[in-house]
Design an enzyme around this catalytic site. Sequence first.
Site, PDB file in Angstrom:
ATOM      1  N   THR A   1      13.146   8.285 -13.097  1.00  0.00           N
ATOM      2  CA  THR A   1      13.263   9.533 -12.335  1.00  0.00           C
ATOM      3  C   THR A   1      14.706   9.772 -11.891  1.00  0.00           C
ATOM      4  O   THR A   1      15.155  10.922 -11.828  1.00  0.00           O
ATOM      5  CB  THR A   1      12.309   9.528 -11.126  1.00  0.00           C
ATOM      6  OG1 THR A   1      12.486   8.322 -10.377  1.00  0.00           O
ATOM      7  CG2 THR A   1      10.862   9.628 -11.580  1.00  0.00           C
TER       8      THR A   1
ATOM      9  N   HIS B   1      10.582  15.287  -2.318  1.00  0.00           N
ATOM     10  CA  HIS B   1      11.044  15.701  -3.643  1.00  0.00           C
ATOM     11  C   HIS B   1      10.143  16.775  -4.245  1.00  0.00           C
ATOM     12  O   HIS B   1      10.614  17.825  -4.693  1.00  0.00           O
ATOM     13  CB  HIS B   1      11.108  14.490  -4.585  1.00  0.00           C
ATOM     14  CG  HIS B   1      11.994  13.408  -4.098  1.00  0.00           C
ATOM     15  ND1 HIS B   1      12.036  12.149  -4.685  1.00  0.00           N
ATOM     16  CD2 HIS B   1      12.882  13.357  -3.064  1.00  0.00           C
ATOM     17  CE1 HIS B   1      12.902  11.386  -4.043  1.00  0.00           C
ATOM     18  NE2 HIS B   1      13.430  12.101  -3.055  1.00  0.00           N
TER      19      HIS B   1
ATOM     20  N   GLU C   1      11.359   4.290 -11.075  1.00  0.00           N
ATOM     21  CA  GLU C   1      12.409   4.860 -10.234  1.00  0.00           C
ATOM     22  C   GLU C   1      13.708   5.054 -11.027  1.00  0.00           C
ATOM     23  O   GLU C   1      14.436   6.025 -10.798  1.00  0.00           O
ATOM     24  CB  GLU C   1      12.660   3.959  -9.020  1.00  0.00           C
ATOM     25  CG  GLU C   1      11.502   3.889  -8.054  1.00  0.00           C
ATOM     26  CD  GLU C   1      11.244   5.211  -7.362  1.00  0.00           C
ATOM     27  OE1 GLU C   1      12.089   5.648  -6.563  1.00  0.00           O
ATOM     28  OE2 GLU C   1      10.197   5.827  -7.635  1.00  0.00           O
TER      29      GLU C   1
ATOM     30  N   GLU D   1       9.835  10.024  -0.628  1.00  0.00           N
ATOM     31  CA  GLU D   1       9.524  10.638  -1.922  1.00  0.00           C
ATOM     32  C   GLU D   1       8.795  11.971  -1.758  1.00  0.00           C
ATOM     33  O   GLU D   1       8.944  12.873  -2.581  1.00  0.00           O
ATOM     34  CB  GLU D   1       8.655   9.685  -2.749  1.00  0.00           C
ATOM     35  CG  GLU D   1       9.371   8.458  -3.269  1.00  0.00           C
ATOM     36  CD  GLU D   1      10.151   8.748  -4.539  1.00  0.00           C
ATOM     37  OE1 GLU D   1       9.854   9.765  -5.208  1.00  0.00           O
ATOM     38  OE2 GLU D   1      11.048   7.958  -4.879  1.00  0.00           O
TER      39      GLU D   1
ATOM     40  N   HIS E   1      15.922   3.955  -4.229  1.00  0.00           N
ATOM     41  CA  HIS E   1      14.615   3.312  -4.408  1.00  0.00           C
ATOM     42  C   HIS E   1      14.628   2.379  -5.618  1.00  0.00           C
ATOM     43  O   HIS E   1      14.003   1.309  -5.595  1.00  0.00           O
ATOM     44  CB  HIS E   1      13.539   4.385  -4.564  1.00  0.00           C
ATOM     45  CG  HIS E   1      13.420   5.281  -3.371  1.00  0.00           C
ATOM     46  ND1 HIS E   1      12.836   6.534  -3.418  1.00  0.00           N
ATOM     47  CD2 HIS E   1      13.822   5.109  -2.080  1.00  0.00           C
ATOM     48  CE1 HIS E   1      12.876   7.087  -2.221  1.00  0.00           C
ATOM     49  NE2 HIS E   1      13.470   6.236  -1.394  1.00  0.00           N
TER      50      HIS E   1
ATOM     51  N   TRP F   1      17.759  14.351   4.584  1.00  0.00           N
ATOM     52  CA  TRP F   1      17.691  15.773   4.273  1.00  0.00           C
ATOM     53  C   TRP F   1      16.222  16.189   4.250  1.00  0.00           C
ATOM     54  O   TRP F   1      15.334  15.357   4.068  1.00  0.00           O
ATOM     55  CB  TRP F   1      18.369  16.077   2.941  1.00  0.00           C
ATOM     56  CG  TRP F   1      17.749  15.386   1.750  1.00  0.00           C
ATOM     57  CD1 TRP F   1      18.137  14.197   1.200  1.00  0.00           C
ATOM     58  CD2 TRP F   1      16.640  15.846   0.958  1.00  0.00           C
ATOM     59  NE1 TRP F   1      17.335  13.886   0.123  1.00  0.00           N
ATOM     60  CE2 TRP F   1      16.412  14.872  -0.049  1.00  0.00           C
ATOM     61  CE3 TRP F   1      15.820  16.964   0.998  1.00  0.00           C
ATOM     62  CZ2 TRP F   1      15.395  15.000  -1.003  1.00  0.00           C
ATOM     63  CZ3 TRP F   1      14.802  17.095   0.056  1.00  0.00           C
ATOM     64  CH2 TRP F   1      14.592  16.118  -0.931  1.00  0.00           C
TER      65      TRP F   1
ATOM     66  N   GLU G   1       6.560  14.221  -9.234  1.00  0.00           N
ATOM     67  CA  GLU G   1       6.782  13.960  -7.815  1.00  0.00           C
ATOM     68  C   GLU G   1       5.568  14.342  -6.978  1.00  0.00           C
ATOM     69  O   GLU G   1       5.243  13.668  -5.983  1.00  0.00           O
ATOM     70  CB  GLU G   1       8.013  14.734  -7.324  1.00  0.00           C
ATOM     71  CG  GLU G   1       9.321  14.384  -8.010  1.00  0.00           C
ATOM     72  CD  GLU G   1       9.849  13.008  -7.625  1.00  0.00           C
ATOM     73  OE1 GLU G   1       9.294  12.385  -6.687  1.00  0.00           O
ATOM     74  OE2 GLU G   1      10.804  12.549  -8.262  1.00  0.00           O
TER      75      GLU G   1
ATOM     76  N   ASP H   1      18.273   9.824  -3.994  1.00  0.00           N
ATOM     77  CA  ASP H   1      17.140   9.116  -3.383  1.00  0.00           C
ATOM     78  C   ASP H   1      16.520   8.134  -4.371  1.00  0.00           C
ATOM     79  O   ASP H   1      16.233   6.981  -4.035  1.00  0.00           O
ATOM     80  CB  ASP H   1      16.057  10.115  -2.962  1.00  0.00           C
ATOM     81  CG  ASP H   1      16.245  10.645  -1.553  1.00  0.00           C
ATOM     82  OD1 ASP H   1      17.243  10.300  -0.910  1.00  0.00           O
ATOM     83  OD2 ASP H   1      15.369  11.412  -1.101  1.00  0.00           O
ATOM     84  N   GLU H   2      16.291   8.615  -5.588  1.00  0.00           N
ATOM     85  CA  GLU H   2      15.652   7.768  -6.600  1.00  0.00           C
ATOM     86  C   GLU H   2      16.517   6.545  -6.906  1.00  0.00           C
ATOM     87  O   GLU H   2      15.997   5.451  -7.162  1.00  0.00           O
ATOM     88  CB  GLU H   2      15.394   8.562  -7.877  1.00  0.00           C
ATOM     89  CG  GLU H   2      14.547   9.817  -7.704  1.00  0.00           C
ATOM     90  CD  GLU H   2      13.088   9.514  -7.391  1.00  0.00           C
ATOM     91  OE1 GLU H   2      12.742   8.359  -7.114  1.00  0.00           O
ATOM     92  OE2 GLU H   2      12.273  10.445  -7.427  1.00  0.00           O
TER      93      GLU H   2
END
Length: 237
Positions: free
Chosen positions: A168, A115, A165, A112, A201, A31, A74, A197-198
């Site tokens: 977040t 974000h 990570e 990242e 990770h 995205w 971020e 996403d976090e």
Amino acid sequence: MSPQKMEIFISLESWTEQNMLMHLKPVEKCWQPSDFLPEPESEEFHEQVKELRESCKELPDDYLVVLAGDMITEEALPTYQSVMNSLDGIRDETGASLSPWAVWIRAWTAEENRHGDLLNKYLYLSGRVDMKQIEKTIQYLIGSGMDPKFDNNPYNGFIYTSFQERATFISHGNTAKLAKDHGDMKLARICGTIAADEKRHKIAYTKVVKKLFEMDPEETILAFAGMMKKKLKYLLT
């Protein structure tokens, strides 16, 4: 770091390629911030901005403080990449190294980076926060760097990122839930997408720490204890 310890990370390059890079997504399948924001090329752009501003009217001020804090964290991404590239055994020596560690650092940074871009633009368009003060805070934060808690030691770095990570992931997940509770479904989707996403990770960095515990438990537990003493625990509050 001693040559013996450096050798551990060199020996883990093939493991990294097989077990960490799988948690990255190809750029074309990722995205992008523009997927969630008003379309500037559209004739409906002004209406879309009005809708965004209307949808966030019910968000309380204390929620916006937290959201701004998440965004500032971020936006400090250049500091995190600089720190990762300072760590013995995994640094990107050329800025374009094909080492799996270097590939991970660059690609993780690239993922990242979206974000902060997305949250920054959302808050800017919302009209609910003092962007000038936020922008100054970001500049101060990046300019001041990070406390010297890593000592160029990748054991310390991976302990930190595995917790960071996770923190977040939890924070963005909570802001998604609260945005939904306050009726801002667009922001809920934004925060939930970032949280996903976090989570990816977090899984990757946790894998590294688990592997280090298998290969060098003594050094890894010392790094863990040292990072706790340096108040890593604040990430979980």
